[in-house]
Design a protein around this motif. Sequence first.
Motif, PDB file in Angstrom:
ATOM      1  N   VAL A  74       0.851  -1.200   0.000  1.00 50.82           N
ATOM      2  CA  VAL A  74       0.000   0.000   0.000  1.00 50.82           C
ATOM      3  C   VAL A  74       0.890   1.255   0.000  1.00 50.82           C
ATOM      4  O   VAL A  74       0.630   2.228  -0.719  1.00 50.82           O
ATOM      5  CB  VAL A  74      -0.973  -0.001   1.204  1.00 50.82           C
ATOM      6  N   ALA A 103       3.887  -2.313  -7.508  1.00 46.13           N
ATOM      7  CA  ALA A 103       3.903  -2.119  -6.047  1.00 46.13           C
ATOM      8  C   ALA A 103       4.199  -3.447  -5.344  1.00 46.13           C
ATOM      9  O   ALA A 103       4.936  -3.492  -4.355  1.00 46.13           O
ATOM     10  CB  ALA A 103       2.560  -1.559  -5.588  1.00 46.13           C
ATOM     11  N   TRP A 162       0.792 -12.028  -6.179  1.00 45.51           N
ATOM     12  CA  TRP A 162       0.027 -10.811  -6.494  1.00 45.51           C
ATOM     13  C   TRP A 162      -1.035 -11.012  -7.554  1.00 45.51           C
ATOM     14  O   TRP A 162      -1.982 -10.245  -7.661  1.00 45.51           O
ATOM     15  CB  TRP A 162       0.946  -9.625  -6.812  1.00 45.51           C
ATOM     16  N   ALA A 165       2.088   1.786  -3.389  1.00 50.00           N
ATOM     17  CA  ALA A 165       1.022   2.291  -4.261  1.00 50.00           C
ATOM     18  C   ALA A 165       0.811   3.788  -4.030  1.00 50.00           C
ATOM     19  O   ALA A 165       0.528   4.542  -4.969  1.00 50.00           O
ATOM     20  CB  ALA A 165      -0.271   1.529  -3.989  1.00 50.00           C
ATOM     21  N   ASP A 195       3.570   5.604  -5.756  1.00 46.45           N
ATOM     22  CA  ASP A 195       3.344   5.592  -7.208  1.00 46.45           C
ATOM     23  C   ASP A 195       2.406   6.707  -7.654  1.00 46.45           C
ATOM     24  O   ASP A 195       2.355   7.043  -8.840  1.00 46.45           O
ATOM     25  CB  ASP A 195       2.775   4.236  -7.647  1.00 46.45           C
ATOM     26  N   ARG A 196       1.626   7.232  -6.710  1.00 48.70           N
ATOM     27  CA  ARG A 196       0.718   8.331  -7.077  1.00 48.70           C
ATOM     28  C   ARG A 196       1.375   9.687  -6.855  1.00 48.70           C
ATOM     29  O   ARG A 196       0.718  10.725  -6.963  1.00 48.70           O
ATOM     30  CB  ARG A 196      -0.585   8.234  -6.282  1.00 48.70           C
ATOM     31  N   LEU A 225      -6.068   1.079  -7.735  1.00 53.78           N
ATOM     32  CA  LEU A 225      -4.917   0.169  -7.745  1.00 53.78           C
ATOM     33  C   LEU A 225      -5.330  -1.228  -8.227  1.00 53.78           C
ATOM     34  O   LEU A 225      -4.730  -1.783  -9.149  1.00 53.78           O
ATOM     35  CB  LEU A 225      -4.330   0.072  -6.329  1.00 53.78           C
ATOM     36  N   ALA A 231      -0.124  -1.607 -12.169  1.00 58.97           N
ATOM     37  CA  ALA A 231       0.185  -0.887 -10.921  1.00 58.97           C
ATOM     38  C   ALA A 231       0.356  -1.882  -9.769  1.00 58.97           C
ATOM     39  O   ALA A 231       1.256  -1.744  -8.936  1.00 58.97           O
ATOM     40  CB  ALA A 231      -0.924   0.110 -10.609  1.00 58.97           C
ATOM     41  N   VAL A 232      -0.508  -2.906  -9.735  1.00 57.95           N
ATOM     42  CA  VAL A 232      -0.388  -3.923  -8.681  1.00 57.95           C
ATOM     43  C   VAL A 232       0.967  -4.608  -8.807  1.00 57.95           C
ATOM     44  O   VAL A 232       1.702  -4.765  -7.820  1.00 57.95           O
ATOM     45  CB  VAL A 232      -1.524  -4.977  -8.789  1.00 57.95           C
TER      46      VAL A 232
END
Length: 786
Positions: A315, A436, A447, A318, A321-322, A426, A432-433
């Motif tokens: 998390v 991260a 994942w 993630a 990443d933003r 996400l 994206a998953v």
Amino acid sequence: MECRQSGSTGGSTRAHDPADARTAALREEQDHVSGLYARLDTLRDRARAAMDEAYGRGGGGTLQARIEREVAAGEQAHRFTRLSGVERGLCFGRIDHRGADGSPGDTFYIGRVGLRDEDHEPVLIDWRAPAARLFYAATPGSPGTLLRRRHLHTRGRTVVGIDDEVFDLDGLSDTDRRTLVGEAALLATLRRGRTGRMSDVVATIQTEQDRVIRSGLQGVLVVQGGPGTGKTVAALHRAAYLLYTHRRTLERRGVLVVGPNATFLRYIGQVLPSLGETDVVLSTVGGLYPGVRATAPETPAAAVVKGDLRMADLVAAAVRDRQRAPAGDLEVEADDMVLRVDHATCAHLRDRARGLGLLPHNVARKLFVNELLLELARDQARQMDRPADAEDLEYMRASLWAEESVKAAVDGLWPDLAPQRLLSELFADAGAVAGAAARAGFTEEEWKALPRPAGHPWTTADVPLLDEAAELLGEDDGRAGAEQRAAERRRRAEERYAQGVLEFTGLFEDQMMEAPALAERHHAPGPELTTADRAEADRQWAYGHVIVDEAQELSAMAWRMVMRRVPTRSLTVVGDVAQTGSPAGARSWGEMLDTYVEGRWREERLLVNYRTPAEIMEVAADVLRAVAPEQEPPESVRGGEAPPTAVRMTDAELPEGLAPLVESELSAIGDGRLAVLTPDARHSGIAALLPAAAATTPQALDSPAVVLTVTQAKGLEFDAVIVVDPAGIIAQSPKGGHDLYVAVTRATRRLTVVYEDGLPDVLGRLAAPRRVAVDGAGRVRPREPR
Ligand SMILES: Nc1ncnc2c1ncn2[C@@H]1O[C@H](COP(=O)(O)OP(=O)(O)OP(=O)(O)O)[C@@H](O)[C@H]1O
């Protein structure tokens, strides 16, 4: 020595015939109990009159007069409610102490509430008070100063029976000795039919449970015990005990009870109110994030990954990443110009905002936005070829922020994020998953379970992730959240003020009222918020104590969330690692708790099964040996029920055969409750065959029969249980064997297993059912009663 007797004894009677003595003793106890009810009526009437009088004085006067009036009225209202809640079973016990010289000493009556007579002498002792302790803690080997413990059975206000345990025959009068006969109050309680709601057991708490209930408030207490050992019921009585003993602390901070599902919460929902405690928050793990209702099922693979502590890193990755820099230079059209900030500056601004003392994302965003706007304003000034001082730049920055194009560009780099948006975007983006997850150390195999379509409803396993995201993002729940926090701050200020008033008026020292209650009453513009209301609405609420039931089901991420709710680490953790059904749940308590309180948690073990008769427990023990050979099955206290049976029914025969089986089991249990337990995948199919038992809401427990999955049945019990497709239950997950153990231990009287192709080996005993030897009272074998 210890001896049990039922019926009665009477210390003062001269009767020689046991029947006469019993009648005399009943009369004596009836007189006492009638006196207690009369006292209760008087106190209730007084509280009511005082409350009416306080409210009747009108709303005028000085602030201080109003506050004093509110204090008085509030206190009386609380007292009236408490006295009204104890009508049923007001007094249920009596203890007779030995005097200093061996002669009979003090006698105390034990009840749901403490009462005093007009001279302030105690006539009834609250079950939670220290003076009541021996009622629960005395054992034949260690009776303390007790000569006798007596249970009083009442119906309405009438004493209908007496059950004695005598610890010292020599200390009793002749009459007492002659009338000893035995029937344990406990066994009588356990034989009663189930109602679909758990009842309090305040009259028959056992010594090992009493240790759990009265254990200190501080630290983490783990209560480990097999099915039916009274873990849940002891934990709920512990909540009531702690609220009584530490009321000042806990009334303000509240107590949270976490249970496995909504049906379970309904099942236990009446225990605390029946003990006079209503200010407790009951929640599932899925309900712990205000505003989110987690309803969707989760695949076992996703539940395992989402429950893993590495998800905290995922998390966090993630969120990072933003926080982006543009691929090249940033170009934004505003005011008919194309404004530009080069890539290196954007990256620098992002890194600075990230590095600022680890501020949450939404807080650091403000800084990033301000600096980026400044760069855009500078470029604008440059392009307009006009020198700009600080004031100009400030003005230009504000007008740029009003431009939609600028807002969109900024949002693309560092968006304002709510936890829900972060996670739903996400999971809807496999790329994206993957990114991260790789940084958090997950393999692709792991994942792969996470991506899902946009708009997917929330699952229980998502909730700890939302909580994690909320921590990393900072509060961002819009205006409603801000208003709520502002209201909370106001409330605290009012509380501080009220505290001052109480101290000034001396009411504080008299302990007539606590400042929070006064502040609430004084303010009260709308419906009053209780501690429970406020706590439930506030994700960041710090509870005074948290009880987690069926705690073996919580994942490591769920523990991380629960621990945030109780920074003092004052917890009661209740469960059985042999019953773990969730693939993300606990295999040992240390595995989950050592991260937070390494080596600092204490454990109590409950070893006696009060639910499952010995005949059924033998079958369950076979299952346990197969799935958790290191675990000891609890010992059943009761036997003498019908041996469990197995019925072969093919899938084609089920539509014809299941309903009559349910009917015949229902008629065998009379007024009790029956459950049909199925593998997850077969629940709707089986429910369709039994429309009257098919309801899926928690209220379904009110009907005579209900169809449930094993997960839904966790923590519940029924007079009769029909387990359909045991092989399917075993096969449904890696923990399927544990699920079967849970399923076969839900019955209090009758168990039937319906199978299609051959019984699973672990249920082989059902092929040759047998009865268990019991004594006349239905006890499996003579054992120390406490
Ligand atoms: N001291 C007691 N007096 C009367 N009944 C009791 C007592 N202790 C336990 N029981 C009864 O035994 C049953 C099982 O108790 P409870 O549900 O608390 O067990 P549990 O250990 O939580 O079981 P599980 O692990 O299967 O959920 C309940 O009906 C409860 O009321």
